[in-house]
Design a protein around this motif. Structure first.
Motif, short mmCIF file in Angstrom:
data_model
loop_
_atom_site.label_atom_id
_atom_site.label_comp_id
_atom_site.label_asym_id
_atom_site.label_seq_id
_atom_site.Cartn_x
_atom_site.Cartn_y
_atom_site.Cartn_z
N SER A 159 0.84 -1.19 0.00
CA SER A 159 0.00 0.00 0.00
C SER A 159 0.88 1.24 0.00
O SER A 159 1.91 1.29 0.68
N PHE A 180 0.74 5.68 -0.06
CA PHE A 180 -0.07 6.85 0.28
C PHE A 180 0.64 8.13 -0.17
O PHE A 180 1.86 8.23 -0.04
N TYR A 226 0.51 12.25 0.67
CA TYR A 226 0.01 13.26 1.58
C TYR A 226 0.53 14.63 1.14
O TYR A 226 1.58 14.75 0.51
N LEU A 268 -1.65 17.93 7.72
CA LEU A 268 -1.31 16.76 6.90
C LEU A 268 -2.60 16.19 6.31
O LEU A 268 -3.48 15.76 7.03
N LEU A 317 -4.38 13.50 3.55
CA LEU A 317 -4.25 12.34 2.67
C LEU A 317 -4.85 12.68 1.32
O LEU A 317 -6.02 13.07 1.24
N TYR A 353 -4.63 6.91 -1.79
CA TYR A 353 -3.81 5.76 -1.46
C TYR A 353 -4.13 4.59 -2.38
O TYR A 353 -5.25 4.47 -2.89
N ASP A 392 -8.73 5.04 -2.60
CA ASP A 392 -9.45 6.22 -2.10
C ASP A 392 -8.73 7.45 -2.59
O ASP A 392 -7.60 7.71 -2.18
N LEU A 426 3.09 1.18 3.44
CA LEU A 426 2.54 0.51 4.62
C LEU A 426 3.23 -0.81 4.84
O LEU A 426 3.21 -1.69 3.98
N TYR A 446 0.35 -2.27 10.09
CA TYR A 446 -0.21 -0.96 9.72
C TYR A 446 0.74 0.21 9.93
O TYR A 446 0.33 1.36 9.90
N GLN A 455 3.13 3.01 8.91
CA GLN A 455 3.45 3.74 7.70
C GLN A 455 4.90 4.22 7.76
O GLN A 455 5.34 4.76 8.78
N TYR A 511 -7.54 1.41 15.26
CA TYR A 511 -6.12 1.28 15.55
C TYR A 511 -5.60 2.70 15.82
O TYR A 511 -5.98 3.65 15.13
N PHE A 556 -2.29 5.42 16.77
CA PHE A 556 -0.87 5.61 16.53
C PHE A 556 -0.43 7.00 17.02
O PHE A 556 -1.22 7.95 17.04
N LYS A 573 2.04 2.27 18.84
CA LYS A 573 0.73 1.97 18.26
C LYS A 573 -0.06 1.11 19.24
O LYS A 573 0.52 0.42 20.09
N PHE A 604 -3.40 -1.65 19.16
CA PHE A 604 -4.43 -2.38 18.43
C PHE A 604 -5.46 -2.95 19.39
O PHE A 604 -6.66 -2.82 19.18
N PHE A 641 2.08 13.78 16.05
CA PHE A 641 0.79 13.55 15.42
C PHE A 641 0.15 12.27 15.96
O PHE A 641 0.79 11.21 16.01
N GLY A 666 -10.62 -2.35 9.35
CA GLY A 666 -11.07 -2.78 8.03
C GLY A 666 -10.60 -1.89 6.91
O GLY A 666 -10.91 -2.15 5.74
N THR A 667 -9.87 -0.83 7.23
CA THR A 667 -9.32 0.05 6.19
C THR A 667 -7.83 0.25 6.42
O THR A 667 -7.29 -0.15 7.44
N TYR A 668 -7.18 0.88 5.46
CA TYR A 668 -5.79 1.31 5.62
C TYR A 668 -5.71 2.82 5.73
O TYR A 668 -4.63 3.38 5.75
N LYS A 669 -6.84 3.49 5.77
CA LYS A 669 -6.87 4.94 5.66
C LYS A 669 -6.55 5.59 7.00
O LYS A 669 -7.34 5.51 7.94
N TYR A 670 -5.41 6.24 7.07
CA TYR A 670 -5.01 6.96 8.26
C TYR A 670 -5.77 8.28 8.34
O TYR A 670 -5.91 8.99 7.35
N PHE A 706 -5.14 11.63 10.46
CA PHE A 706 -4.19 12.29 11.35
C PHE A 706 -4.83 13.47 12.06
O PHE A 706 -5.69 14.18 11.49
#
Lengths: 112, 113
Positions: free
Chosen positions: A31, A33, A35, A43, A45, A48, A56, A95, A99, A101, B32, B34, B49, B51, B90, B97-101, B103
């Motif tokens: 994966s 990304f 930014y 910051l 996004l 990705y 997305d 990634l 998870y 990054q 999750y 971080f 992190k 979980f 940060f 279920g996603t990878y979308k961070y 921040f």
């Protein structure tokens, strides 16, 4: 491993010019990304990819921005035409396991 | 919509003092969580992190964070700050279920000698 590699590190261009930012993720990371970081908006996004497929892109500001990932080891972010408000630091991240990054050093873009 | 709030934009502490940086998130389930640190001119680096499991997690550089479900918080702490800790911090969440961070806006830490 060299980490995430971004080029160029600095780019200064004139309004209306095309800008291409490049990223090489860490080998084996599936994966990637993109930014954008500015003082005003923090910051953000932009887009990705997972397994080279855009998942997305809701953060892409407008049609002037486009991103591609033709293979697992390379991605580009293109701005055409560029505008002064695009001036920012652009980060690429890949990634890893759990998870985490891994961020590249960034490209500082200045559009005059 | 999911969101992350870091209420302190700037924090100044003296070297050797303790530190707590606040982070609150808005999400239906436990995401999750971080903390990342960004030194000037560099990209972000993972500090720690969470979980699941033990709500107190240890990270690099002597940092720790505690997850409090009832407060939707994930505050970062360090018992004794060093001058080299001056950076921007940060908080981030990743909905399961996603990878979308997502921040937070960051907290800039200044350390006085």
């Amino acid at each position: 491993d060299a980490g995430v590699i971004q080029s160029p590190r600095h780019e200064v261009t004139e309004m209306g010019q095309e800008v291409t930012l490049r990223c090489k993720p860490i080998s084996g990371h599936n994966s990637l990304f993109w930014y954008r970081q500015t003082m005003m908006r923090g910051l953000e996004l932009l887009i990705y990819f997972n397994n080279n497929v855009p998942i997305d892109d809701s953060g892409m500001p407008e049609d002037r921005f486009s991103a591609k990932m033709p293979n697992a080891s390379f991605s580009t972010l293109k701005i055409q035409p560029s505008e002064p408000r695009d001036s920012a630091v652009y980060f690429c991240a890949s990634l890893g396991v759990d998870y985490e990054q891994y961020f590249g050093p960034g490209t500082r873009l200045t559009v005059t | 919509a999911q969101s992350v709030t870091q209420p302190d934009i700037h924090i100044t502490v003296s070297e050797g003092a303790s530190l707590e940086l606040r982070c609150n998130y808005s999400y239906g389930a436990t995401p999750y969580l971080f903390w990342y640190v960004q030194s000037p001119g560099q990209g972000l680096q993972l500090l720690l992190k969470y979980f699941s499991g033990d709500t107190l997690v240890q990270g690099i550089k002597g940092f720790e964070a505690e997850f409090k479900r009832s407060q939707s918080s994930f505050n970062l702490r360090k018992p004794s700050v060093h001058w080299s800790d001056a950076a921007e911090y940060f908080c981030a969440v990743v909905p399961s279920g996603t990878y979308k961070y997502i921040f937070g806006t960051g907290t800039r830490l200044k350390v006085l000698a």
